[in-house]
Scaffold this motif. Structure first.
Motif, PDB file in Angstrom:
ATOM      1  N   THR A 186       2.753  10.647  -4.751  1.00  0.00           N
ATOM      2  CA  THR A 186       3.497  11.578  -3.916  1.00  0.00           C
ATOM      3  C   THR A 186       2.602  12.628  -3.306  1.00  0.00           C
ATOM      4  OG1 THR A 186       5.420  11.255  -5.358  1.00  0.00           O
ATOM      5  CG2 THR A 186       5.439  13.183  -3.905  1.00  0.00           C
ATOM      6  N   ALA A 187       1.590  13.090  -4.066  1.00  0.00           N
ATOM      7  CA  ALA A 187       0.711  14.143  -3.562  1.00  0.00           C
ATOM      8  C   ALA A 187      -0.130  13.665  -2.394  1.00  0.00           C
ATOM      9  CB  ALA A 187      -0.195  14.668  -4.689  1.00  0.00           C
ATOM     10  N   GLU A 188      -0.409  12.352  -2.320  1.00  0.00           N
ATOM     11  CA  GLU A 188      -1.246  11.813  -1.248  1.00  0.00           C
ATOM     12  C   GLU A 188      -0.421  11.194  -0.118  1.00  0.00           C
ATOM     13  OE1 GLU A 188      -3.817   9.009  -3.042  1.00  0.00           O
ATOM     14  OE2 GLU A 188      -4.648  10.434  -4.528  1.00  0.00           O
ATOM     15  N   ALA A 189       0.893  11.244  -0.241  1.00  0.00           N
ATOM     16  CA  ALA A 189       1.735  10.554   0.739  1.00  0.00           C
ATOM     17  C   ALA A 189       1.609  11.158   2.127  1.00  0.00           C
ATOM     18  CB  ALA A 189       3.201  10.590   0.272  1.00  0.00           C
ATOM     19  N   LEU A 190       1.608  12.500   2.224  1.00  0.00           N
ATOM     20  CA  LEU A 190       1.513  13.127   3.543  1.00  0.00           C
ATOM     21  C   LEU A 190       0.193  12.807   4.215  1.00  0.00           C
ATOM     22  CD1 LEU A 190       3.150  16.622   3.031  1.00  0.00           C
ATOM     23  CD2 LEU A 190       4.017  14.710   4.379  1.00  0.00           C
ATOM     24  N   ALA A 191      -0.909  12.794   3.433  1.00  0.00           N
ATOM     25  CA  ALA A 191      -2.220  12.501   4.014  1.00  0.00           C
ATOM     26  C   ALA A 191      -2.300  11.063   4.506  1.00  0.00           C
ATOM     27  CB  ALA A 191      -3.317  12.790   2.984  1.00  0.00           C
ATOM     28  N   ALA A 192      -1.651  10.141   3.761  1.00  0.00           N
ATOM     29  CA  ALA A 192      -1.724   8.726   4.139  1.00  0.00           C
ATOM     30  C   ALA A 192      -0.694   8.349   5.202  1.00  0.00           C
ATOM     31  CB  ALA A 192      -1.522   7.856   2.894  1.00  0.00           C
ATOM     32  N   ALA A 193       0.249   9.240   5.521  1.00  0.00           N
ATOM     33  CA  ALA A 193       1.321   8.895   6.460  1.00  0.00           C
ATOM     34  C   ALA A 193       0.786   8.579   7.850  1.00  0.00           C
ATOM     35  CB  ALA A 193       2.338  10.042   6.530  1.00  0.00           C
ATOM     36  N   THR A 194      -0.302   9.286   8.246  1.00  0.00           N
ATOM     37  CA  THR A 194      -0.857   9.036   9.590  1.00  0.00           C
ATOM     38  C   THR A 194      -1.390   7.623   9.697  1.00  0.00           C
ATOM     39  OG1 THR A 194      -1.445  11.371   9.757  1.00  0.00           O
ATOM     40  CG2 THR A 194      -2.504   9.851  11.287  1.00  0.00           C
ATOM     41  N   GLN A 195      -2.096   7.163   8.646  1.00  0.00           N
ATOM     42  CA  GLN A 195      -2.632   5.800   8.659  1.00  0.00           C
ATOM     43  C   GLN A 195      -1.491   4.772   8.623  1.00  0.00           C
ATOM     44  OE1 GLN A 195      -5.375   5.005   5.459  1.00  0.00           O
ATOM     45  NE2 GLN A 195      -5.753   2.876   6.118  1.00  0.00           N
ATOM     46  N   TRP A 196      -0.404   5.072   7.880  1.00  0.00           N
ATOM     47  CA  TRP A 196       0.729   4.148   7.854  1.00  0.00           C
ATOM     48  C   TRP A 196       1.351   3.972   9.240  1.00  0.00           C
ATOM     49  CZ3 TRP A 196       3.459   7.013   3.226  1.00  0.00           C
ATOM     50  CH2 TRP A 196       2.709   6.805   2.070  1.00  0.00           C
ATOM     51  N   THR A 234      10.284   5.117  -4.370  1.00  0.00           N
ATOM     52  CA  THR A 234       9.266   6.159  -4.543  1.00  0.00           C
ATOM     53  C   THR A 234       9.313   7.110  -3.355  1.00  0.00           C
ATOM     54  OG1 THR A 234       7.572   4.871  -3.411  1.00  0.00           O
ATOM     55  CG2 THR A 234       7.828   4.506  -5.791  1.00  0.00           C
ATOM     56  N   PRO A 235       8.879   8.360  -3.525  1.00  0.00           N
ATOM     57  CA  PRO A 235       8.860   9.292  -2.382  1.00  0.00           C
ATOM     58  C   PRO A 235       8.018   8.782  -1.225  1.00  0.00           C
ATOM     59  CG  PRO A 235       8.666  10.486  -4.438  1.00  0.00           C
ATOM     60  CD  PRO A 235       8.562   9.040  -4.801  1.00  0.00           C
ATOM     61  N   ALA A 236       6.904   8.108  -1.539  1.00  0.00           N
ATOM     62  CA  ALA A 236       6.044   7.601  -0.466  1.00  0.00           C
ATOM     63  C   ALA A 236       6.776   6.527   0.344  1.00  0.00           C
ATOM     64  CB  ALA A 236       4.752   7.039  -1.052  1.00  0.00           C
ATOM     65  N   GLU A 237       7.496   5.622  -0.347  1.00  0.00           N
ATOM     66  CA  GLU A 237       8.219   4.572   0.362  1.00  0.00           C
ATOM     67  C   GLU A 237       9.341   5.177   1.215  1.00  0.00           C
ATOM     68  OE1 GLU A 237      10.605   0.396  -0.587  1.00  0.00           O
ATOM     69  OE2 GLU A 237       9.923   1.695  -2.221  1.00  0.00           O
ATOM     70  N   LEU A 238      10.048   6.159   0.658  1.00  0.00           N
ATOM     71  CA  LEU A 238      11.110   6.799   1.435  1.00  0.00           C
ATOM     72  C   LEU A 238      10.554   7.530   2.645  1.00  0.00           C
ATOM     73  CD1 LEU A 238      13.392   8.199  -1.406  1.00  0.00           C
ATOM     74  CD2 LEU A 238      13.795   6.209   0.044  1.00  0.00           C
ATOM     75  N   LEU A 239       9.384   8.181   2.476  1.00  0.00           N
ATOM     76  CA  LEU A 239       8.764   8.872   3.613  1.00  0.00           C
ATOM     77  C   LEU A 239       8.388   7.884   4.711  1.00  0.00           C
ATOM     78  CD1 LEU A 239       7.643  11.489   4.825  1.00  0.00           C
ATOM     79  CD2 LEU A 239       5.499  11.040   3.585  1.00  0.00           C
ATOM     80  N   PHE A 240       7.882   6.711   4.304  1.00  0.00           N
ATOM     81  CA  PHE A 240       7.531   5.687   5.287  1.00  0.00           C
ATOM     82  C   PHE A 240       8.783   5.174   6.008  1.00  0.00           C
ATOM     83  CE2 PHE A 240       7.247   1.127   6.197  1.00  0.00           C
ATOM     84  CZ  PHE A 240       6.250   1.126   7.146  1.00  0.00           C
ATOM     85  N   LEU A 241       9.843   4.908   5.232  1.00  0.00           N
ATOM     86  CA  LEU A 241      11.058   4.380   5.843  1.00  0.00           C
ATOM     87  C   LEU A 241      11.677   5.385   6.814  1.00  0.00           C
ATOM     88  CD1 LEU A 241      12.697   2.623   2.759  1.00  0.00           C
ATOM     89  CD2 LEU A 241      11.608   1.533   4.714  1.00  0.00           C
ATOM     90  N   LEU A 242      11.710   6.679   6.428  1.00  0.00           N
ATOM     91  CA  LEU A 242      12.295   7.687   7.316  1.00  0.00           C
ATOM     92  C   LEU A 242      11.492   7.850   8.590  1.00  0.00           C
ATOM     93  CD1 LEU A 242      13.369  10.425   4.756  1.00  0.00           C
ATOM     94  CD2 LEU A 242      14.873   8.977   6.126  1.00  0.00           C
ATOM     95  N   GLY A 291       0.815  -1.213   0.000  1.00  0.00           N
ATOM     96  CA  GLY A 291       0.000   0.000   0.000  1.00  0.00           C
ATOM     97  C   GLY A 291       0.843   1.255   0.000  1.00  0.00           C
ATOM     98  N   VAL A 292       1.969   1.230   0.684  1.00  0.00           N
ATOM     99  CA  VAL A 292       2.834   2.408   0.738  1.00  0.00           C
ATOM    100  C   VAL A 292       3.427   2.696  -0.626  1.00  0.00           C
ATOM    101  CG1 VAL A 292       5.004   3.285   1.681  1.00  0.00           C
ATOM    102  CG2 VAL A 292       3.337   2.197   3.184  1.00  0.00           C
ATOM    103  N   THR A 293       3.988   1.681  -1.270  1.00  0.00           N
ATOM    104  CA  THR A 293       4.649   1.898  -2.558  1.00  0.00           C
ATOM    105  C   THR A 293       3.669   2.328  -3.642  1.00  0.00           C
ATOM    106  OG1 THR A 293       4.431  -0.484  -3.002  1.00  0.00           O
ATOM    107  CG2 THR A 293       6.506   0.293  -2.042  1.00  0.00           C
TER     108      THR A 293
END
Length: 891
Positions: free
Chosen positions: A26-36, A69-77, A20-22
Motif C-alpha cells: 500500500t505504501a508503494e501504490a501511489l508511486a507505482a500508479a504512474t507506471q501502471w 488489496t488497496p493497490a488493486e482497488l487504486l488500479f481499478l478506480l 504486479g498490481v496485486t
C-alpha cells in the motif's frame, strides 16, 4: 497477496500487469500508479474488442464484491474510464459500489499517513466516477435511478452532485426532443429525496427543458406515464408532481377526455376506490382553458346507469368531489348536479340504502346559493328524472300530444330568465339520453329566443362532450336558416315558442333532422349523400376558381385534372363516408377509377389518300367553299337500323380555329351552311333521297346492334360545309362503311360509367356520354358570349345514344361551378337561336345545373344512363371511343 483467480476471466495479455498490481504494498501504490497507467494505456492500444469486453466484465466482478488489496482497488478506480464502457446494460448500483471502493482506498492511504496522497486520489477518483456515470447516462438515460440508487444528491441549476463529490452535467446527458423525456422522468423521481434548496431548482430545470420539447412529440409518451400513475393505487402523489413539471398537460383536451373515459369505465366496472379518487383528483387539475375537468368528471356520470351499479359509494364520492370543486356562475352545472343527485336518490331508494333523503336535502342546501331561481331548477331536474327513463327499453313512451304539452310547460318555466335558459340549453343537449334526443333538441329550439341564446348554442360546439357537439351541429341547420329555404326566421318566438300540436312537432322533427330521414337517392342516407356531394362540390369549386388562370390549356388537360381531382377527393373521404352510413345499413363499398383511352385529344379528319378515286375526282357541283378560318365538317354515311342509310354528321373542328370576333365568324358559318343546304336540296337528288328515308342502292344492310330506328322527323340535318383546303364531297361519293375511317368530333368526350350491385335492390351498369366544351376569352378579361359548338356534332352524339350531356367549363359566374346540360336541350337552344356553330352562354347558364349535383342526382341517382351492350362496349374500344372513362362502382 491475492492473485487473480480463474473465475475473473482476465485476458491473458493483461494478467502480468494485474499480478504486479496485486503484489504492490500500500505504501508503494501511489508511486507505482504512474507506471501502471502507462502499461495499461499501451495494452489498451493493442487490445482487441473481445479482450476489452473480458476486461470490463472482470473489472466489474472485482469491484462488486470480494476482498481486494488497496493497490488493486487504486488500479481499478484509476482505470475505470477505459475498463467500463456503456455498450452493455448498465450495472445496478454502480455509483454506490465505486464510492464504497473509493472509501476503502482512501482509508488505507490514511493509515499509512499519506494525507496529501489521499486528497489527490480522492480528487482524481471523483473525476473518473463522474466520467463513467455521465457516459452511462448518455447511452442509457432511463437508468439513472438504477445507477445511483438512493445516493443523496443536490442540484445547483447545472449539474447533479451526489454526496457533494460526483458531478453529472445534465445539459450533456439530455438528448434532443422526445428522447429526453426518459431522463426527465428519472430526474422527477429524484425530487422527493432531493434537499429543499436543490428541489426547486431541479423542478424548474425539468419544466424548462420539457417546454422545449415539441408537444406533439411528447404528449403521447407523457400521457402513458401520467395514466399509469392515475390507474395505480399509489400514484396519487406522483400525479401532482407530474403536472407541475409538465404544465402544458393541464391544457391538453385529449388527456382530459381520456381521464373522463377512464373514470366512467372504472365506475361501470366497479374498479378500486383508489383509482376513482386518483382520476377525480386528476380531472380537478384540468382547470386551464380550453379543457374543463369538472365537466369531464360529471360527464362520466351523465351516461351511467345507477341502477346497474352494484356499489353507489364511488358515485357518491365523484358527486361530492364535483360539488366541492364547483365554481360560481355555472347554472348549467348546478342543474346537472341536481339531476344526477335526483337519479342517485331514486336508485338509492330502490336499493334500500340509508340516508338517501338526508343526502338529497344536504346537497340541495349546498347548491341553493350557487344559482338563482333554484326552485325552477329543482323542478326541471325532477321532471327529467321522471320522463327520460320512459324513453328507454321497457318504458312506456309518452304520446306526441303529451310531449308537446310538456315542452310547452318547460319552455314557459325555463324561458322566463336568461340564466334559466342558459342552464337548460346546455343541460338538455348534454344530459338527454339518445332515445330522447328529439325532444331535447325541440326544447332547445324553443328556448333559443334571443341572439345571446343562439351564440350560446354556437359556443357549445367546443363542449368537451361529443354528444353535445353532435347535437349542436344538428341545431345549427335550423338556427342558420337552412331548414326553410336558406332564410333565417325573421321573428323571435312568441310565448307559444314550442310546437304545441302534433303537426308542428312533426314539422320541427323534420326541419331539425331529429329523426332519421332517408336520402334523396337509393343510398337512403341523407348524411352520406351530403358528405359525398360536399366532396364533389369542393373539387368543382376549386376547378372553376382556377379556370381563369388555366383556360388557355388544352381541354384534355383540364378534363384530366378535373377527373383526377374527383377521384383523389373521394378516395380521401372514403373512410368518413363509410362512417356516415345509417345505423343498421349494410356496408357500402365505393370505388372510382379514371382511365384515359386516347393519347391525342385533337380532332382527327379523314385522310385524303384513303379516299376512293371516284370520290376524289367527282366533287359535288353544289359544293360551296367555306369562308376562310371557319371550321370544317365532313358527312360520313353509316348503316343504321332498318334498311335505311342515314348520313351521320360527325363533325370535327379543324386546327384553323377562328380567333376573330365570334359573332362575325358564327354569322359567316351559318350563311355558308344555309347556302350549301339550299343548293344541295335543289341539285342533289341523292341527298334528298337519303333525307326522306329511302333506301340508297350503295348502302350496306343495317347492323343488328345499331340503335333503334330513326324516323324522318328525328333524322339530323345533313348540311355539308366544305373546308378551305378541299371542296365538299358529294354524299354519293362518300366512302363505304368498310373503307371509311371514323374521326373525332371537336372537344373532349368523357364516358361516365356507373356500376351498381346491391343485393336485393338492383344490379345495373350504364354509361353516360358527356361532351366537354370550354369557354374562351375574346380579349384580356373578356369572356366570349358563346360556346363554339357544331350542331352536327350534337346530332352525331344523339344518334349514338340518348344518354348524352354537355359539360361546359366556365369561370365563376358568379358561383364557382361547371355547367351540365342534356345534349337535346343544347340542340334545342341552338335551333331556337338558328345557330349552327355555337350556343349562347346566358342560355346555357339559365338551364344548366352544377356538375356535382348532376353527378349525385342524375348519375348516382340512376336517372340517366345507357345500359345497351353497344354503348358499354364503346367505353372499352381501342379506337372510336371516348377520350376518358370515369367508372364509379357501388357494391
Amino acid at each position: 497477496m491475492l492473485l487473480p483467480s480463474a473465475e475473473t476471466e482476465w485476458p491473458e495479455s493483461l494478467r502480468p500487469l494485474l499480478e504486479g498490481v496485486t503484489g504492490t504494498p500500500t505504501a508503494e501504490a501511489l508511486a507505482a500508479a504512474t507506471q501502471w497507467r502507462e502499461s495499461f494505456a499501451q495494452w489498451v492500444r493493442g487490445a482487441s474488442l473481445e479482450e476489452r469486453t473480458l476486461a470490463e466484465s472482470a473489472a466489474w466482478a472485482r469491484l462488486e464484491s470480494g476482498e481486494r488489496t488497496p493497490a488493486e482497488l487504486l488500479f481499478l478506480l484509476s482505470s475505470c474510464v477505459e475498463l467500463m464502457w456503456p455498450y452493455a446494460a448498465p450495472p445496478s448500483g454502480l455509483l454506490q459500489q465505486l464510492r464504497w471502493r473509493q472509501e476503502s482506498v482512501l482509508a488505507a492511504l490514511q493509515e499509512t499517513g499519506d494525507s496529501e496522497g489521499a486528497t489527490r486520489v480522492r480528487k482524481e477518483s471523483d473525476a473518473v466516477v463522474s466520467t463513467v456515470l455521465t457516459r452511462y447516462l448518455k447511452r442509457h438515460p432511463e437508468s439513472l435511478l438504477s445507477l445511483v440508487g438512493d445516493t443523496p444528491c443536490t442540484f445547483d441549476g447545472r449539474a447533479l452532485r451526489f454526496e457533494h463529490a460526483v458531478e453529472v452535467d445534465l445539459k450533456q446527458v439530455l438528448g434532443p426532443g422526445a428522447k429526453s423525456i426518459g431522463l426527465l422522468e428519472q430526474l422527477r423521481a429524484l425530487l422527493p429525496t432531493t434537499p429543499e434548496e436543490g428541489r426547486t431548482r431541479l423542478m424548474e430545470f425539468i419544466r424548462s427543458r420539457a417546454a422545449r420539447i415539441p408537444w406533439n412529440e411528447a404528449s403521447e409518451v407523457l400521457a402513458e406515464r401520467l395514466f399509469a400513475l392515475a390507474t395505480s393505487a399509489e400514484g396519487r402523489s406522483g400525479m401532482s408532481g407530474f403536472l407541475a413539471c409538465y404544465p402544458s398537460g393541464r391544457r391538453e383536451p385529449d388527456w382530459c377526455a381520456r381521464a373522463g373515459l377512464l373514470l366512467s369505465r372504472t365506475l361501470e366496472a366497479g374498479g378500486p376506490p383508489e383509482v376513482v379518487e386518483n382520476l377525480c383528483e386528476l380531472l380537478a387539475r384540468f382547470d386551464a382553458p380550453p379543457v374543463d375537468g369538472l365537466r369531464g368528471a360529471l360527464g362520466a356520470l351523465v351516461g351511467g346507469d345507477f341502477d346497474a351499479v352494484a356499489n353507489l359509494e364511488p358515485v357518491r364520492f365523484v358527486l361530492d368531489h364535483c360539488l366541492a370543486t364547483l365554481r360560481k356562475g355555472e347554472p348549467a352545472l348546478v342543474l346537472t348536479l341536481l339531476w344526477l343527485e335526483e337519479r342517485l336518490f331514486r336508485a338509492a331508494v330502490r336499493k334500500g340504502l340509508p340516508n338517501a333523503f338526508e343526502r338529497r336535502n344536504r346537497v340541495r342546501v349546498k347548491l341553493q346559493s350557487l344559482a338563482p331561481a333554484f326552485d325552477h331548477l329543482c323542478w326541471l331536474a325532477e321532471e327529467c328524472s321522471e320522463l327520460w327513463p320512459r324513453f328507454g327499453a321497457g318504458g312506456v313512451r309518452p304520446g306526441m300530444d303529451e310531449l308537446a304539452a310538456w315542452r310547452q310547460e318547460v319552455s314557459a318555466r325555463a324561458g322566463r330568465k336568461p340564466v334559466l335558459r342558459k342552464a337548460a340549453i346546455e343541460f338538455f343537449l348534454w344530459c338527454a339520453p339518445d332515445a330522447a334526443a328529439s325532444e331535447a333538441e325541440l326544447v332547445v329550439l324553443a328556448l333559443a329566443r334571443t341572439a345571446t341564446d343562439r351564440r350560446l348554442v354556437r359556443k357549445l360546439k367546443e363542449h368537451p362532450s361529443s354528444r353535445v357537439r353532435f347535437r349542436v351541429r344538428t341545431l345549427q341547420t335550423w338556427l342558420q336558416g337552412s331548414g326553410k329555404g336558406g332564410a333565417a326566421p325573421s321573428t323571435e318566438p312568441t310565448s307559444a315558442a314550442g310546437p304545441s300540436t302534433l303537426t308542428e312537432a312533426l314539422r320541427h322533427l323534420h326541419v331539425t333532422r331529429a329523426v332519421p330521414l332517408g336520402g334523396r337517392t337509393w343510398l337512403r342516407d341523407r348524411d352520406f349523400e351530403e358528405a359525398l356531394l360536399g366532396a364533389l362540390s369542393r373539387v368543382e369549386a376549386e376547378f372553376a376558381t382556377r379556370y381563369p388562370e388555366r383556360f388557355r390549356e388544352d381541354t384534355g388537360a383540364l378534363v384530366s385534372d378535373l377527373l383526377e381531382g374527383l377521384r383523389a377527393e373521394l378516395e380521401r373521404v372514403k373512410a368518413d363516408l363509410s362512417a356516415l352510413l345509417a345505423q343498421g345499413q349494410a356496408p357500402l363499398r365505393m370505388e372510382l377509377t379514371v382511365r384515359k383511352l386516347r393519347a391525342a385529344l385533337d380532332a382527327k379528319t379523314v385522310p385524303d389518300d384513303a379516299a376512293p378515286p371516284e370520290a376524289a375526282e367527282a366533287p359535288s357541283e353544289s359544293a360551296t367553299p367555306a369562308p376562310e378560318g371557319t371550321a370544317a365538317y365532313e358527312v360520313i354515311a353509316e348503316p343504321v337500323s332498318g334498311d335505311d342509310t342515314l348520313l351521320r354528321a360527325n363533325a370535327a373542328l379543324g386546327d384553323t380555329a377562328v380567333h376573330e370576333d365570334t359573332a362575325a365568324a358564327s354569322g359567316a358559318l351559318e350563311t355558308t351552311a344555309a347556302s350549301a343546304s339550299s343548293e344541295e336540296s335543289a341539285g342533289s337528288p341523292a341527298t334528298a333521297t337519303d333525307a326522306s328515308g329511302s333506301t340508297d342502292a350503295a348502302a350496306e344492310p343495317a347492323s343488328k346492334s345499331a340503335p333503334s330506328e330513326v324516323t324522318e322527323a328525328e333524322a339530323p340535318a345533313t348540311t355539308a360545309i366544305a373546308s378551305t383546303s378541299s371542296p365538299m364531297k358529294s354524299p354519293r361519293a362518300a366512302k363505304s362503311p368498310a373503307q371509311m375511317s371514323l374521326f373525332r368530333p371537336s372537344g373532349v368526350e368523357v364516358a361516365f360509367v356507373l356500376d351498381v350491385e346491391v343485393a336485393g335492390f338492383i344490379r345495373t351498369k350504364r354509361v353516360v356520354s358527356v361532351q366537354v366544351l370550354k369557354l374562351e376569352q375574346r380579349g384580356e378579361g373578356q369572356w366570349m358570349p358563346t360556346f363554339r359548338l357544331a350542331r352536327e356534332q350534337l346530332d352525331a352524339l344523339l344518334l349514338r345514344t340518348d344518354a348524352a350531356f354537355c359539360l361546359f367549363l366556365v369561370p365563376p359566374f358568379p358561383r364557382a361551378e361547371c355547367w351540365v346540360l342534356p345534349t337535346r336541350v343544347v340542340r334545342g337552344l341552338m335551333e331556337a337561336q338558328r345557330s349552327l356553330s355555337g350556343v349562347r352562354r346566358e342560355d346555357v347558364q339559365r338551364a344548366a345545373r352544377p356538375l356535382s349535383q348532376w353527378l349525385m342526382g342524375d348519375l348516382v341517382g340512376l336517372w340517366s344512363g345507357d345500359e345497351r351492350s353497344e354503348a358499354l362496349a364503346r367505353t372499352e374500344a381501342a379506337s372510336g371511343g371516348p377520350d376518358f372513362v370515369l367508372e364509379w362502382r357501388f357494391r
